[in-house]
Design a protein around this motif. Structure first.
Motif, PDB file in Angstrom:
ATOM      1  N   THR A 177       0.842  -1.190   0.000  1.00  0.00           N
ATOM      2  CA  THR A 177       0.000   0.000   0.000  1.00  0.00           C
ATOM      3  C   THR A 177       0.876   1.239   0.000  1.00  0.00           C
ATOM      4  N   ARG A 178       0.508   2.201  -0.822  1.00  0.00           N
ATOM      5  CA  ARG A 178       1.216   3.482  -0.823  1.00  0.00           C
ATOM      6  C   ARG A 178       0.387   4.486  -0.025  1.00  0.00           C
ATOM      7  N   PHE A 179       1.014   5.062   1.002  1.00  0.00           N
ATOM      8  CA  PHE A 179       0.356   6.024   1.879  1.00  0.00           C
ATOM      9  C   PHE A 179       0.912   7.420   1.649  1.00  0.00           C
ATOM     10  N   ALA A 180       0.025   8.409   1.672  1.00  0.00           N
ATOM     11  CA  ALA A 180       0.445   9.807   1.558  1.00  0.00           C
ATOM     12  C   ALA A 180       0.716  10.369   2.946  1.00  0.00           C
ATOM     13  N   ASN A 181       1.740   9.806   3.621  1.00  0.00           N
ATOM     14  CA  ASN A 181       2.121  10.283   4.945  1.00  0.00           C
ATOM     15  C   ASN A 181       3.499   9.727   5.280  1.00  0.00           C
ATOM     16  N   GLY A 182       4.085  10.205   6.386  1.00  0.00           N
ATOM     17  CA  GLY A 182       5.423   9.805   6.778  1.00  0.00           C
ATOM     18  C   GLY A 182       5.431   8.599   7.693  1.00  0.00           C
ATOM     19  N   VAL A 183       6.614   7.993   7.864  1.00  0.00           N
ATOM     20  CA  VAL A 183       6.743   6.737   8.592  1.00  0.00           C
ATOM     21  C   VAL A 183       6.273   6.864  10.040  1.00  0.00           C
ATOM     22  N   THR A 184       6.674   7.907  10.749  1.00  0.00           N
ATOM     23  CA  THR A 184       6.284   8.034  12.156  1.00  0.00           C
ATOM     24  C   THR A 184       4.773   8.043  12.309  1.00  0.00           C
ATOM     25  N   ASN A 185       4.095   8.810  11.477  1.00  0.00           N
ATOM     26  CA  ASN A 185       2.633   8.867  11.572  1.00  0.00           C
ATOM     27  C   ASN A 185       2.001   7.524  11.241  1.00  0.00           C
ATOM     28  N   LEU A 186       2.594   6.793  10.317  1.00  0.00           N
ATOM     29  CA  LEU A 186       2.022   5.507   9.919  1.00  0.00           C
ATOM     30  C   LEU A 186       2.189   4.456  11.009  1.00  0.00           C
ATOM     31  N   VAL A 187       3.385   4.342  11.586  1.00  0.00           N
ATOM     32  CA  VAL A 187       3.561   3.320  12.625  1.00  0.00           C
ATOM     33  C   VAL A 187       2.702   3.636  13.848  1.00  0.00           C
ATOM     34  N   GLU A 188       2.496   4.909  14.116  1.00  0.00           N
ATOM     35  CA  GLU A 188       1.595   5.258  15.214  1.00  0.00           C
ATOM     36  C   GLU A 188       0.161   4.846  14.887  1.00  0.00           C
ATOM     37  N   ASN A 189      -0.245   5.042  13.657  1.00  0.00           N
ATOM     38  CA  ASN A 189      -1.592   4.652  13.244  1.00  0.00           C
ATOM     39  C   ASN A 189      -1.797   3.144  13.340  1.00  0.00           C
ATOM     40  N   PHE A 190      -0.782   2.380  12.953  1.00  0.00           N
ATOM     41  CA  PHE A 190      -0.933   0.932  12.886  1.00  0.00           C
ATOM     42  C   PHE A 190      -1.032   0.285  14.265  1.00  0.00           C
ATOM     43  N   VAL A 256      12.110  -0.626  16.190  1.00  0.00           N
ATOM     44  CA  VAL A 256      12.812   0.424  15.467  1.00  0.00           C
ATOM     45  C   VAL A 256      13.404  -0.121  14.166  1.00  0.00           C
ATOM     46  N   PRO A 257      13.428   0.716  13.103  1.00  0.00           N
ATOM     47  CA  PRO A 257      12.912   2.090  13.110  1.00  0.00           C
ATOM     48  C   PRO A 257      11.546   2.225  12.457  1.00  0.00           C
ATOM     49  N   ASN A 258      10.986   1.129  11.872  1.00  0.00           N
ATOM     50  CA  ASN A 258       9.875   1.295  10.941  1.00  0.00           C
ATOM     51  C   ASN A 258       8.885   0.141  10.915  1.00  0.00           C
ATOM     52  N   VAL A 259       8.917  -0.725  11.911  1.00  0.00           N
ATOM     53  CA  VAL A 259       8.136  -1.962  11.869  1.00  0.00           C
ATOM     54  C   VAL A 259       7.085  -1.962  12.973  1.00  0.00           C
ATOM     55  N   THR A 260       5.890  -2.445  12.641  1.00  0.00           N
ATOM     56  CA  THR A 260       4.871  -2.695  13.662  1.00  0.00           C
ATOM     57  C   THR A 260       4.371  -4.124  13.538  1.00  0.00           C
ATOM     58  N   THR A 285       5.032   7.029   1.435  1.00  0.00           N
ATOM     59  CA  THR A 285       5.620   5.827   2.025  1.00  0.00           C
ATOM     60  C   THR A 285       5.002   4.575   1.416  1.00  0.00           C
ATOM     61  N   TRP A 286       5.854   3.593   1.087  1.00  0.00           N
ATOM     62  CA  TRP A 286       5.367   2.250   0.759  1.00  0.00           C
ATOM     63  C   TRP A 286       5.254   1.457   2.061  1.00  0.00           C
ATOM     64  N   VAL A 287       4.150   0.749   2.222  1.00  0.00           N
ATOM     65  CA  VAL A 287       3.965  -0.109   3.387  1.00  0.00           C
ATOM     66  C   VAL A 287       3.735  -1.539   2.903  1.00  0.00           C
ATOM     67  N   TYR A 288       4.559  -2.447   3.407  1.00  0.00           N
ATOM     68  CA  TYR A 288       4.476  -3.863   3.066  1.00  0.00           C
ATOM     69  C   TYR A 288       3.914  -4.584   4.283  1.00  0.00           C
ATOM     70  N   THR A 289       2.663  -5.024   4.164  1.00  0.00           N
ATOM     71  CA  THR A 289       1.950  -5.622   5.283  1.00  0.00           C
ATOM     72  C   THR A 289       1.801  -7.120   5.061  1.00  0.00           C
ATOM     73  N   ALA A 290       2.278  -7.897   6.016  1.00  0.00           N
ATOM     74  CA  ALA A 290       2.093  -9.346   5.995  1.00  0.00           C
ATOM     75  C   ALA A 290       0.954  -9.696   6.944  1.00  0.00           C
ATOM     76  N   ILE A 291      -0.059 -10.330   6.400  1.00  0.00           N
ATOM     77  CA  ILE A 291      -1.185 -10.813   7.210  1.00  0.00           C
ATOM     78  C   ILE A 291      -0.982 -12.308   7.428  1.00  0.00           C
ATOM     79  N   SER A 292      -0.806 -12.702   8.673  1.00  0.00           N
ATOM     80  CA  SER A 292      -0.625 -14.112   9.023  1.00  0.00           C
ATOM     81  C   SER A 292      -1.818 -14.532   9.877  1.00  0.00           C
ATOM     82  N   TYR A 293      -2.486 -15.622   9.506  1.00  0.00           N
ATOM     83  CA  TYR A 293      -3.633 -16.030  10.309  1.00  0.00           C
ATOM     84  C   TYR A 293      -3.732 -17.550  10.397  1.00  0.00           C
ATOM     85  N   ARG A 294      -4.358 -17.974  11.501  1.00  0.00           N
ATOM     86  CA  ARG A 294      -4.582 -19.395  11.744  1.00  0.00           C
ATOM     87  C   ARG A 294      -5.957 -19.561  12.348  1.00  0.00           C
TER      88      ARG A 294
END
Length: 382
Positions: A177-190, A256-260, A285-294
């Motif tokens: 996903t491409r987000f129109a915002n910076g890394v700090t704001n995104l990791v806080e959102n997530f 740190v510095p960019n992972v949630t 920012t590009w965000v690479y999200t891995a969804i893992s589920y069981r």
């Protein structure tokens, strides 16, 4: 109430980001980088071209031909080499020019000797042209990472491992996903629960006016939020993972510095949402999200998990797009005149203050021991 400041411009500038660059960042999915086509990426404002060499391993070079600065990512890959779309200059995986079509079979100037070439500011042969900047790469868990720091042997951490990748009983897929915002704001959102009752109302969580005691632990470059609420009322697909009504174990973690990493666990079932943010620019920012589920073990067969993937993909994409929109709304406020990046926070934002403290310490050069370890209890309402 505390006033906090986030400098998104400096965070995304390779020359000013301090130690933020001394980590591995995701450049693309492995599946996005075929053997016969280059891929363009921008990381910390630096244009990169990625392609696979003769052995199939990924390579990252500066995306700018030494000849006339054309974008190499618009060129072709053949035999593990990269050709410029403008004049066909060919580069190998080291960034060296190995062929210049205009020089023909001799691959050197035929009339001007070395002295004449030097006098005119020319290069006699491909080996005299120089090399493009080359950046270390690593491929693991379905992702291609790149390192932009000065010395890869001094990297502050190994590339992050995708939770449950390759583990039996778990289904893992990616969303990019491409987000129109910076890394700090995104990791806080997530890793922010209070916004879910508003941004994801009806899709993930509804307002319940419930009191949520939590513990915030800041330790060794991580901020972990543990929620002491076993009966969190998740809506949507949350019910699929907990048909027996088991107690919920919910944790959010920033690394740190960019992972949630966000985990919801009910007994033997649950899901993990792992997002890795790669800065393009201050608010891009590009965000690479891995969804893992069981699913619960009494669901017959792992094939059920795979069969549900299209539905889970569709659902998670809807939720992420809601975050895309609210992050764009925040960006509009940030960039609307002076004062953007000055935040007012309360007890409910303690973990965000910890995240900002770590990222600010890294941006300023990571001098000294960094933010001290701390563990505190807080309460917020949703």
């Amino acid at each position: 109430m505390t006033m906090l400041t986030v400098d998104l411009d400096a965070e995304a500038d390779l020359a000013r980001c301090g130690a933020l660059k001394d980590f591995w960042y995701v450049a693309c999915l492995s599946t996005e980088l075929p053997a016969n086509k280059p891929v363009a990426r921008t990381v910390f404002g630096t244009g990169l071209v990625l392609f696979r060499g003769p052995d199939g391993a990924p390579t990252a070079l500066r995306d700018r031909c030494l000849h006339r600065n054309a974008r190499l990512s618009q060129g072709d890959v053949f035999d593990g080499r990269l050709g410029c779309p403008y004049h066909g200059w060919v580069y190998d995986v080291s960034g060296a020019v190995v062929e210049i079509p205009a020089l023909g079979p001799p691959q050197r100037g035929e009339k001007l000797d070395a002295h004449a070439c030097t006098h005119e500011g020319l290069k006699p042969a491909p080996c005299d042209v120089g090399r493009l900047a080359r950046f270390p790469t690593r491929e693991q868990d379905g992702l291609v990472y790149v390192y932009l720091g000065k010395d890869v042997t001094q990297a502050r951490a190994e590339p992050f491992r995708v939770p449950y990748w390759g583990e039996r009983g778990w289904t893992v897929y990616f969303m990019v996903t491409r987000f129109a915002n910076g890394v700090t704001n995104l990791v806080e959102n997530f890793m922010d629960v209070p916004h879910t009752s508003f941004v994801h109302r009806g899709w993930f969580r509804n307002p319940t006016r419930k009191r949520v005691p939590s513990t915030v632990k800041r330790h060794a470059g991580r901020v972990r939020m543990t929620y002491h609420q076993e009966e969190d009322a998740l809506t949507g697909l949350g019910r699929l993972f907990n048909p027996r009504g088991l107690p919920l174990v919910h944790t959010d973690e920033f690394i740190v510095p960019n992972v949630t990493r966000v985990d919801y666990q009910w007994g033997d079932s649950g899901f993990a949402i792992n997002s890795q943010c790669t800065p393009i620019g201050p608010t891009d920012t590009w965000v690479y999200t891995a969804i893992s589920y069981r699913l619960p073990v009494d669901v017959p067969g792992a094939w059920v998990g795979r069969a549900l993937t299209p539905l889970v993909r569709w659902y998670t994409r809807q939720v992420i797009q809601q975050d895309v929109r609210i992050m764009e709304t925040q960006r509009q406020g940030l960039t609307d005149g002076p004062g953007g990046g000055m935040y007012s926070s309360t007890e409910a934002d303690l973990h965000h203050a910890d995240i900002e403290a770590y990222r600010r310490w890294l941006r300023e050069g990571a001098h000294g021991p960094g933010p001290e370890d701390a563990e505190r209890d807080v309460v917020f309402w949703v």
